[in-house]
Design a protein around this motif. Sequence first.
Motif, mmCIF file in Angstrom:
data_model
loop_
_atom_site.group_PDB
_atom_site.id
_atom_site.type_symbol
_atom_site.label_atom_id
_atom_site.label_comp_id
_atom_site.label_asym_id
_atom_site.label_seq_id
_atom_site.Cartn_x
_atom_site.Cartn_y
_atom_site.Cartn_z
ATOM 1 N N ALA A 165 -26.697 151.598 -0.755
ATOM 2 C CA ALA A 165 -27.919 152.409 -0.183
ATOM 3 C C ALA A 165 -28.568 151.680 0.975
ATOM 4 C CB ALA A 165 -28.813 152.529 -1.179
ATOM 5 N N ALA A 166 -28.768 150.445 0.935
ATOM 6 C CA ALA A 166 -29.372 149.640 2.004
ATOM 7 C C ALA A 166 -28.688 149.747 3.162
ATOM 8 C CB ALA A 166 -29.773 148.258 1.246
ATOM 9 N N TYR A 167 -27.506 149.634 3.114
ATOM 10 C CA TYR A 167 -26.242 149.440 4.135
ATOM 11 C C TYR A 167 -26.369 150.768 4.841
ATOM 12 C CZ TYR A 167 -22.027 148.894 6.759
ATOM 13 O OH TYR A 167 -21.386 148.818 7.933
ATOM 14 N N ILE A 168 -26.631 152.160 4.039
ATOM 15 C CA ILE A 168 -26.610 153.272 4.785
ATOM 16 C C ILE A 168 -27.785 153.402 5.505
ATOM 17 C CG2 ILE A 168 -27.045 155.831 4.261
ATOM 18 C CD1 ILE A 168 -24.980 155.375 2.131
ATOM 19 N N ALA A 170 -29.483 151.026 7.084
ATOM 20 C CA ALA A 170 -29.574 150.117 8.087
ATOM 21 C C ALA A 170 -28.757 150.836 9.383
ATOM 22 C CB ALA A 170 -28.959 148.882 7.920
ATOM 23 N N ASN A 171 -27.833 151.757 8.956
ATOM 24 C CA ASN A 171 -26.828 152.361 9.743
ATOM 25 C C ASN A 171 -27.132 153.904 10.243
ATOM 26 O OD1 ASN A 171 -24.674 150.195 10.700
ATOM 27 N ND2 ASN A 171 -25.335 149.804 8.383
ATOM 28 N N ARG A 172 -27.861 154.563 9.246
ATOM 29 C CA ARG A 172 -27.940 156.062 9.405
ATOM 30 C C ARG A 172 -29.318 156.620 9.061
ATOM 31 N NH1 ARG A 172 -23.338 155.435 10.687
ATOM 32 N NH2 ARG A 172 -21.512 156.706 9.953
ATOM 33 N N SER A 173 -29.857 157.466 9.459
ATOM 34 C CA SER A 173 -31.072 157.877 9.317
ATOM 35 C C SER A 173 -31.330 158.767 7.744
ATOM 36 C CB SER A 173 -31.605 159.175 10.328
ATOM 37 O OG SER A 173 -32.772 159.527 10.238
ATOM 38 N N VAL A 174 -32.101 158.266 7.138
ATOM 39 C CA VAL A 174 -32.304 158.742 5.775
ATOM 40 C C VAL A 174 -33.732 159.082 5.648
ATOM 41 C CG1 VAL A 174 -30.503 157.181 4.814
ATOM 42 C CG2 VAL A 174 -32.739 156.251 4.536
ATOM 43 N N ASP A 175 -34.123 160.016 4.675
ATOM 44 C CA ASP A 175 -35.310 160.586 4.429
ATOM 45 C C ASP A 175 -36.232 159.647 3.356
ATOM 46 O OD1 ASP A 175 -35.452 162.651 6.440
ATOM 47 O OD2 ASP A 175 -33.805 163.477 5.376
ATOM 48 N N GLY A 176 -35.584 158.775 2.741
ATOM 49 C CA GLY A 176 -36.086 158.241 1.855
ATOM 50 C C GLY A 176 -35.143 157.141 1.039
ATOM 51 N N LEU A 177 -35.507 156.112 0.516
ATOM 52 C CA LEU A 177 -34.830 155.121 0.112
ATOM 53 C C LEU A 177 -35.099 154.796 -1.307
ATOM 54 C CD1 LEU A 177 -32.226 153.060 0.503
ATOM 55 C CD2 LEU A 177 -33.731 151.410 1.683
ATOM 56 N N VAL A 178 -34.297 154.675 -2.299
ATOM 57 C CA VAL A 178 -34.684 154.237 -3.531
ATOM 58 C C VAL A 178 -33.612 152.948 -4.028
ATOM 59 C CG1 VAL A 178 -35.090 154.621 -6.016
ATOM 60 C CG2 VAL A 178 -35.561 156.472 -4.321
ATOM 61 N N LEU A 179 -34.204 151.856 -4.235
ATOM 62 C CA LEU A 179 -33.690 150.695 -4.477
ATOM 63 C C LEU A 179 -33.920 150.188 -5.984
ATOM 64 C CD1 LEU A 179 -33.945 148.797 -1.418
ATOM 65 C CD2 LEU A 179 -31.941 150.113 -2.029
ATOM 66 N N GLU A 180 -32.949 150.208 -7.196
ATOM 67 C CA GLU A 180 -33.469 150.322 -8.294
ATOM 68 C C GLU A 180 -32.492 149.061 -9.136
ATOM 69 O OE1 GLU A 180 -32.422 152.621 -12.631
ATOM 70 O OE2 GLU A 180 -32.004 153.475 -10.527
ATOM 71 N N GLY A 181 -33.234 148.228 -9.541
ATOM 72 C CA GLY A 181 -32.319 147.011 -10.188
ATOM 73 C C GLY A 181 -31.640 146.259 -9.077
ATOM 74 N N SER A 182 -32.415 146.221 -7.957
ATOM 75 C CA SER A 182 -31.600 145.494 -6.939
ATOM 76 C C SER A 182 -31.844 144.048 -6.468
ATOM 77 C CB SER A 182 -32.119 146.438 -5.658
ATOM 78 O OG SER A 182 -31.569 146.100 -4.413
ATOM 79 N N SER A 183 -31.339 143.370 -5.315
ATOM 80 C CA SER A 183 -31.284 142.241 -5.368
ATOM 81 C C SER A 183 -31.170 141.898 -3.799
ATOM 82 C CB SER A 183 -30.018 141.382 -5.896
ATOM 83 O OG SER A 183 -30.123 139.865 -5.582
ATOM 84 N N THR A 184 -31.575 140.582 -3.264
ATOM 85 C CA THR A 184 -31.360 140.271 -2.114
ATOM 86 C C THR A 184 -30.019 139.999 -1.232
ATOM 87 O OG1 THR A 184 -31.829 138.177 -2.928
ATOM 88 C CG2 THR A 184 -33.778 139.285 -2.197
ATOM 89 N N TYR A 185 -29.226 138.986 -1.953
ATOM 90 C CA TYR A 185 -28.098 138.545 -1.432
ATOM 91 C C TYR A 185 -27.282 138.341 -2.520
ATOM 92 C CZ TYR A 185 -30.507 137.185 2.780
ATOM 93 O OH TYR A 185 -31.735 136.968 3.838
ATOM 94 N N GLN A 217 -31.133 141.796 5.027
ATOM 95 C CA GLN A 217 -30.921 142.111 6.300
ATOM 96 C C GLN A 217 -30.895 143.519 6.733
ATOM 97 O OE1 GLN A 217 -27.615 140.143 8.161
ATOM 98 N NE2 GLN A 217 -27.548 141.598 9.883
ATOM 99 N N ALA A 218 -30.225 144.412 5.716
ATOM 100 C CA ALA A 218 -30.064 145.798 5.747
ATOM 101 C C ALA A 218 -31.364 146.509 6.057
ATOM 102 C CB ALA A 218 -29.364 146.255 4.671
ATOM 103 N N VAL A 219 -32.437 146.087 5.153
ATOM 104 C CA VAL A 219 -33.703 146.702 5.181
ATOM 105 C C VAL A 219 -34.828 146.158 6.173
ATOM 106 C CG1 VAL A 219 -33.379 147.476 2.638
ATOM 107 C CG2 VAL A 219 -34.566 145.435 3.006
ATOM 108 N N SER A 220 -34.287 145.046 6.794
ATOM 109 C CA SER A 220 -35.277 144.360 7.958
ATOM 110 C C SER A 220 -36.117 145.193 8.907
ATOM 111 C CB SER A 220 -34.690 143.033 8.325
ATOM 112 O OG SER A 220 -33.424 143.738 9.288
ATOM 113 N N ASN A 221 -35.141 146.423 9.190
ATOM 114 C CA ASN A 221 -36.229 147.322 10.134
ATOM 115 C C ASN A 221 -36.436 148.511 9.667
ATOM 116 O OD1 ASN A 221 -35.859 145.387 12.469
ATOM 117 N ND2 ASN A 221 -33.600 145.804 12.264
#
Length: 282
Positions: A165-168, A170-185, A217-221
Amino acid sequence: MRFLFALISIFSLSACQTYVVRDLDLIRPDYLTGYKTKEVFDAEKLNKTLPEARLKEEVISANQMNSEIVQIKGLSVVLPEAKTTVLYFGGNLTHVDENAPHLSKIAASCPVNFATFDYRGYGRSNGQPDALVLKDDSLRIYDHVRAKISGKLVVHGFSLGSFMAAYIAANRSVDGLVLEGSSTYPDELVNAQIPWYFKPFVTVTVSDNLKTISNTQAVSNFVGKVLVITGEKDTSTPAYLGRALFESIPSQEKEYIMVPNGTHNNLMSNPQVQVSYCKLVQ
């Protein structure tokens, strides 16, 4: 992750050693786990929860390095009143036929369409997964869904799926992002699993493929709407990693929820999470 912990535990018995975590230590397709589908999710099962919803089976064709034709299979569900579609990427060891009932209950609470696909080598999909190909597939899946719908498209990733999800995002336009049970690296996630009493005896690093994956990195922008959900008692992806990921997101429209007593698999059942989730997807 239990498989990985067992390997590290055994490895640590042989004094100071270095262990390299490879793709298939974290990504566990069915041929490694012996998974068999117990019950196929179909229109009849869908309509018990969502009587007016329509189900469609989805297929995306791709290639494997050995020229095998891969079919990435999933399903989409459309509700008459929904204006937003949620594209869901499940966790490791999860499959479309178990995820779809869970997503149907969410859709019943706050009307959304949804789409979800099995990773290569999982459930309905054939092929061989690795970290790089799953990243590429995530964009294929997003583009496939985006081309077929109108309205908003929100991407929701759980655990392993949060990296997709985070990779998308970073590379596509999304209308919202949900990160559940996630991590950094991946390396921070792996090291979080190692008990302190093993750490003097084993050094753990990750493969070159896994080093290319970074949620931070993916969510940095990313400046859109985002919800990060962690569990206080999640031992698979500890809450502090999700919190660190949240802090790295520059968006002004972000929300962090740590579910009290929440584990890795029960976060979406929390009332506060449900309210915030419905608000984001509307």
